[in-house]
Every structure is written in C-alpha cells, then in structure tokens.
Design an enzyme around this catalytic site. Sequence first.
Site, PDB file in Angstrom:
ATOM      1  N   ASP A   2       0.822  -1.228   0.000  1.00 30.06           N
ATOM      2  CA  ASP A   2       0.000   0.000   0.000  1.00 30.06           C
ATOM      3  C   ASP A   2       0.849   1.268   0.000  1.00 30.06           C
ATOM      4  O   ASP A   2       0.458   2.307   0.548  1.00 30.06           O
ATOM      5  CB  ASP A   2      -1.017  -0.015   1.153  1.00 30.06           C
ATOM      6  CG  ASP A   2      -0.388  -0.097   2.537  1.00 30.06           C
ATOM      7  OD1 ASP A   2      -1.026   0.382   3.500  1.00 30.06           O
ATOM      8  OD2 ASP A   2       0.734  -0.612   2.672  1.00 30.06           O
ATOM      9  N   ASP A   7       6.727  -0.481   2.966  1.00 31.55           N
ATOM     10  CA  ASP A   7       6.399  -1.273   1.772  1.00 31.55           C
ATOM     11  C   ASP A   7       7.552  -1.208   0.772  1.00 31.55           C
ATOM     12  O   ASP A   7       7.958  -2.217   0.195  1.00 31.55           O
ATOM     13  CB  ASP A   7       5.135  -0.737   1.102  1.00 31.55           C
ATOM     14  CG  ASP A   7       3.896  -0.867   1.967  1.00 31.55           C
ATOM     15  OD1 ASP A   7       3.650   0.021   2.787  1.00 31.55           O
ATOM     16  OD2 ASP A   7       3.202  -1.892   1.831  1.00 31.55           O
ATOM     17  N   ASN A  31      -2.035   3.049   2.991  1.00 28.44           N
ATOM     18  CA  ASN A  31      -1.280   4.227   3.474  1.00 28.44           C
ATOM     19  C   ASN A  31      -1.598   5.457   2.612  1.00 28.44           C
ATOM     20  O   ASN A  31      -1.754   6.565   3.100  1.00 28.44           O
ATOM     21  CB  ASN A  31       0.227   3.959   3.374  1.00 28.44           C
ATOM     22  CG  ASN A  31       0.720   2.963   4.397  1.00 28.44           C
ATOM     23  OD1 ASN A  31       0.275   2.970   5.538  1.00 28.44           O
ATOM     24  ND2 ASN A  31       1.604   2.061   3.977  1.00 28.44           N
ATOM     25  N   THR A 117       1.461  -6.744   2.365  1.00 26.32           N
ATOM     26  CA  THR A 117       2.033  -5.725   3.257  1.00 26.32           C
ATOM     27  C   THR A 117       1.101  -4.520   3.387  1.00 26.32           C
ATOM     28  O   THR A 117       1.523  -3.440   3.793  1.00 26.32           O
ATOM     29  CB  THR A 117       3.408  -5.250   2.744  1.00 26.32           C
ATOM     30  OG1 THR A 117       3.217  -4.605   1.460  1.00 26.32           O
ATOM     31  CG2 THR A 117       4.383  -6.406   2.622  1.00 26.32           C
ATOM     32  N   PHE A 163      -3.227  -1.168  11.623  1.00 24.48           N
ATOM     33  CA  PHE A 163      -3.685  -0.374  10.486  1.00 24.48           C
ATOM     34  C   PHE A 163      -4.180  -1.227   9.309  1.00 24.48           C
ATOM     35  O   PHE A 163      -5.257  -0.971   8.759  1.00 24.48           O
ATOM     36  CB  PHE A 163      -2.549   0.548  10.005  1.00 24.48           C
ATOM     37  CG  PHE A 163      -2.905   1.356   8.794  1.00 24.48           C
ATOM     38  CD1 PHE A 163      -2.588   0.895   7.523  1.00 24.48           C
ATOM     39  CD2 PHE A 163      -3.567   2.569   8.911  1.00 24.48           C
ATOM     40  CE1 PHE A 163      -2.932   1.634   6.387  1.00 24.48           C
ATOM     41  CE2 PHE A 163      -3.907   3.315   7.782  1.00 24.48           C
ATOM     42  CZ  PHE A 163      -3.606   2.832   6.527  1.00 24.48           C
ATOM     43  N   ASN A 164      -3.415  -2.209   8.853  1.00 23.92           N
ATOM     44  CA  ASN A 164      -3.798  -2.962   7.650  1.00 23.92           C
ATOM     45  C   ASN A 164      -5.136  -3.677   7.840  1.00 23.92           C
ATOM     46  O   ASN A 164      -5.978  -3.689   6.944  1.00 23.92           O
ATOM     47  CB  ASN A 164      -2.716  -3.986   7.270  1.00 23.92           C
ATOM     48  CG  ASN A 164      -1.488  -3.325   6.673  1.00 23.92           C
ATOM     49  OD1 ASN A 164      -1.568  -2.202   6.147  1.00 23.92           O
ATOM     50  ND2 ASN A 164      -0.356  -3.993   6.786  1.00 23.92           N
ATOM     51  N   HIS A 233       7.956  -3.188   9.726  1.00 25.56           N
ATOM     52  CA  HIS A 233       6.782  -4.070   9.636  1.00 25.56           C
ATOM     53  C   HIS A 233       6.822  -4.931   8.362  1.00 25.56           C
ATOM     54  O   HIS A 233       6.841  -6.145   8.412  1.00 25.56           O
ATOM     55  CB  HIS A 233       5.499  -3.229   9.598  1.00 25.56           C
ATOM     56  CG  HIS A 233       5.289  -2.308  10.751  1.00 25.56           C
ATOM     57  ND1 HIS A 233       5.079  -2.715  12.042  1.00 25.56           N
ATOM     58  CD2 HIS A 233       5.231  -0.944  10.784  1.00 25.56           C
ATOM     59  CE1 HIS A 233       4.904  -1.661  12.829  1.00 25.56           C
ATOM     60  NE2 HIS A 233       4.994  -0.582  12.100  1.00 25.56           N
ATOM     61  N   ASP A 234       6.810  -4.269   7.218  1.00 30.78           N
ATOM     62  CA  ASP A 234       6.653  -5.004   5.954  1.00 30.78           C
ATOM     63  C   ASP A 234       7.892  -5.814   5.576  1.00 30.78           C
ATOM     64  O   ASP A 234       7.750  -6.963   5.115  1.00 30.78           O
ATOM     65  CB  ASP A 234       6.278  -4.022   4.832  1.00 30.78           C
ATOM     66  CG  ASP A 234       4.914  -3.381   5.068  1.00 30.78           C
ATOM     67  OD1 ASP A 234       4.651  -2.322   4.471  1.00 30.78           O
ATOM     68  OD2 ASP A 234       4.122  -3.934   5.864  1.00 30.78           O
TER      69      ASP A 234
HETATM   70  O1  RIB Z   1       0.561  -1.279  10.819  1.00 27.07           O
HETATM   71  C1  RIB Z   1       1.678  -1.242   9.971  1.00 27.07           C
HETATM   72  C2  RIB Z   1       1.268  -1.516   8.556  1.00 27.07           C
HETATM   73  O2  RIB Z   1       0.376  -0.503   8.114  1.00 27.07           O
HETATM   74  C3  RIB Z   1       2.445  -1.468   7.566  1.00 27.07           C
HETATM   75  O3  RIB Z   1       2.185  -2.345   6.504  1.00 27.07           O
HETATM   76  C4  RIB Z   1       2.433  -0.048   7.085  1.00 27.07           C
HETATM   77  O4  RIB Z   1       3.005   0.078   5.777  1.00 27.07           O
HETATM   78  C5  RIB Z   1       0.961   0.227   7.012  1.00 27.07           C
HETATM   79  O5  RIB Z   1       0.489  -0.323   5.793  1.00 27.07           O
HETATM   80 CA    CA Z   2       2.213  -1.471   4.216  1.00 27.39          CA
END
Ligand code: RIB
Ligand code: CA
Length: 306
Positions: A2, A7, A31, A117, A163-164, A233-234
């Site tokens: 995203d 990412d 995002n 991701t 978030f995702n 994270h990703d």
């Molecule tokens: O919560 C973190 C995730 O949300 C990551 O993938 C970041 O890029 C956002 O997409």
């Molecule tokens: Ca992401």
Amino acid sequence: MDGGIDDALALILALRSPELEVAGITAVSGNVPVEQATVNGLRIVELLDRSDVWVARGLGNPLFRDPIRATAFHGSDGLGDSNLPLPKLSPSRKPALNAILETLASSKRKSTTIICTGPLTNIAALLTEFPDAEGMVEEIVIMGGAYFVTEYGFGNETPVAEFNVYSDPEAAKIVFEAGVPIKAVGLDATMNPRVQLTKSDYSWLRNRKGWVSAFASSILKNNIKTYGRFALHDPMAVAVKIRPSFFQFANYHAQVETKGEYTLGMTVADRRDWLPDDKLAGRPVMVCTSADPKFKQFFLRRLTAA
Ligand code: RIB
Ligand code: CA
C-alpha cells in the site's frame, strides 16, 4: 503493497533476494491512494532495474468502507515526502486480480506464496471472485494484526487494531476464514525495539555508497528525525520467506472483529489452552511471536549490497 515507506523497503528486500522469485506486485488502497501506491511500486521496480516484475493497480477502496490513510506518517507521497522522480515504467494493463490469477495458474506446482504488506482488499476480492484461487496458493504471509501475544501486541490505529486490518476488516475476515494457511506478522513482533531501525542504523545506512542506500535513507529521513526509530513491519513479512529461522510462530485460532464499537479491526487470538467446540474460536493462524535481532543486520546488509 500500500505504497508506504516500509512497503518500499520490503519490495527492495524481496527484489534483491535470490531466494525469492517475485512474479508481480499489486498495489492496494491503504497508506496512500492506490494510484500513488502503484507509482511507488513502479519506482522500486525501476530503481532496481526489474521491469521483468509486473506492477498492477489493485482495488481503490476497502470492500465496504471509506479508506483511511497514513500520510501523516508516510508522507503525502507515501515515501517520506522524498519527492523522487516519477517512474517511466507503466503499470500492467491487466486488472490486478487477473494478473494474480494468471500467475497462480502458470505456477507449475501449488508453490506460490502471496505476501501482503497492506490491507487485504485485493486478496479478499481474489478469493471471492475466483474461489478456485484458494487451491492455487500455498501460503499467505501477512503483515497485519495485533494478537496480544507479546507485550508489543496491541493496536496502532486504535488501542486494539493494527492499520492494515483496521483499514479493511471485512477483507481481513474473508482471508482469515478462507482455507489458505496464514502466517501473520503482527505488531507483537514488529514493535519490539530490538528489531526496529535506530538513529545509528540510519547513520550507517546513510553513509553507505550506492543509489539503493541513498533511496532508502531519503525515504527514512523524516521519520528517523521525528521519531528516532522506524519499525520494519513489511520487510519482516518478506523476510519470513527468506530467513524463516529468524522468526518464531505459534498457532492460535484467530478471527477479525468487523462490528465492534471499540474493537473494530481487532484480530482476536484465542489463547485458551483448550479448544472450544464452538465456531467463536476462528481458524488456526500461525502468529509471529518473535523475530531474532539478527534480522535487522540481515535486512541492512541485503538492502545495501553492492
Ligand atoms: O501497521 C503497519 C502496517 O500498516 C504497515 O504495513 C504499514 O506500511 C501500514 O500499511
Ligand atoms: Ca504497508
């Protein structure tokens, strides 16, 4: 993907890892808007001279909700407001779901892994529109969720939701309830300070030669300056398929809350030590419980390899 900073770092790691054969990339609303995410995916593919990898524009909105954005963190361009030149490459003319399906169908064995991701909108739509796809995917690795299985495993978008998943909880529910094995790299693992980039890691990166190091440090600059740290994270979701030994997983029955007033988007992992016979338990998910700090050095070395 995203279109955010992590990412981009995850894509660089994937495309620079001989252990992976990256067939294609689909952008998704998250995002940043899907158009921007598509441009950012193309920027990375072009940066690494990998025009053999297709980039397709995926769904522009969550399945049933208005999109939410994370531009305050990732910048309006998704890449730390680094204002990098626009890519010359164009996205695939194929719709993203068809591009994924063709790739799955062309795979000799059922050996394709889908690494997510961003919000799970594209994959939920794929599994819904093309039910046969489920039997063509070996595994789905997601960066997503917060399972409360470590001290870091609480939400970031809300007190309990990551978030995702929060961006498209209905999509996440579809993927969690499908029959494909899932490995979930959630905040429980990614928010451990031992595997986050620090200011000294950033300084090391900025002093490396090469345009990939220059690109990575340019997109990280604002966040490191503001927060002094950056969660990978990703890249961790991608690294699960490159160096699995770095990651520990535990099997939990988990499901996604799609109706809660305070718990919307929560990934509810059942930690009871008996298996209830009711359907409230959800399906088994391999939840990442920890990542070896060696992951960070591995990531930085792979990112900056000449
Ligand atoms: O919560 C973190 C995730 O949300 C990551 O993938 C970041 O890029 C956002 O997409
Ligand atoms: Ca992401």
